[in-house]
Design an enzyme around this catalytic site. Structure first.
Site, PDB file in Angstrom:
ATOM      1  N   HIS A 151      -7.053  15.433  44.064  1.00 49.59           N
ATOM      2  CA  HIS A 151      -7.069  16.254  42.852  1.00 49.59           C
ATOM      3  C   HIS A 151      -6.475  17.621  43.115  1.00 49.59           C
ATOM      4  CE1 HIS A 151     -10.428  18.742  44.279  1.00 49.59           C
ATOM      5  NE2 HIS A 151     -10.963  17.611  44.730  1.00 49.59           N
ATOM      6  N   CYS A 167     -13.082  15.142  49.160  1.00 48.58           N
ATOM      7  CA  CYS A 167     -11.817  14.858  48.481  1.00 48.58           C
ATOM      8  C   CYS A 167     -10.632  15.502  49.205  1.00 48.58           C
ATOM      9  CB  CYS A 167     -11.854  15.377  47.049  1.00 48.58           C
ATOM     10  SG  CYS A 167     -13.097  14.577  46.033  1.00 48.58           S
TER      11      CYS A 167
END
Length: 191
Positions: A151, A167
């Site tokens: 992301h 992440c």
């Protein structure tokens, strides 16, 4: 020939020049940046990877996220497009998941819900709709592993650092570019 007497004042005045001289010599003899295998700082330390080290074929497309160099590598399915992006990586080894996965979903303007382990570490965390305070930035690509994503981030200080809860983060401009060229089903490996 006369010898000058060494005074403490002369030695103290000469020390900065003596201390800097090895740095000057090192700077003059160091190879140009493009010839160095790795650089001292992270954002410029990553180098090209070969997808064949990680996959049998390129499939729809291929991504390798290298947590050591903090770089994300992308190859198109036909191999004609290779791109490399600086990234953030998990804060600690226990939050770092490695292995094979794939992109299962993509979203522009993602909302964010903290995981139970995040709330355990920080009880003040709450759901966030899309926007400038959202930790997922402008775009998100969801992996087949629950709660793991590639992301963007609005906090550009995080890129090139150990700063995520698992992440892989990219600059918002980079995730927008990657988002456009990455099909659902892209194979991903975190190393």
């Amino acid at each position: 020939m006369t010898l000058k007497k060494l005074h403490r004042r002369n030695i103290l005045l000469a020390m900065p020049a003596l201390a800097l001289s090895p740095l000057t010599v090192a700077a003059e003899t160091a190879p140009p940046a493009e010839d160095r295998e790795t650089a001292p700082r992270n954002l410029s330390s990553f180098r090209a990877q070969d997808w064949r080290d990680h996959f049998d074929d390129l499939g729809l497309a291929t991504i390798v996220a290298d947590t050591t160099s903090r770089a994300l590598h992308f190859w198109s399915g036909d191999g004609s497009d290779y791109r490399i992006f600086p990234s953030s990586v998990p804060i600690s080894e226990d939050l770092t998941k490695r292995g094979y996965t794939k992109i299962v979903r993509k979203r522009v303007g993602p909302d964010w819900t903290p995981t139970p382990s995040m709330i355990e570490r920080n009880p003040d965390l709450k759901y966030m709709p899309p926007g400038p305070d959202n930790p997922l930035g402008t775009h998100a690509m969801y992996l087949s592993w629950p709660a793991y994503l590639i992301h963007g981030t609005h906090d550009t200080r995080k890129i090139g650092r150990r700063s995520s809860d698992g992440c892989i983060g990219l600059y918002n401009e980079a995730i927008a570019e990657l988002y456009e060229i990455t099909p659902i089903g892209t194979q991903v490996r975190l190393i």
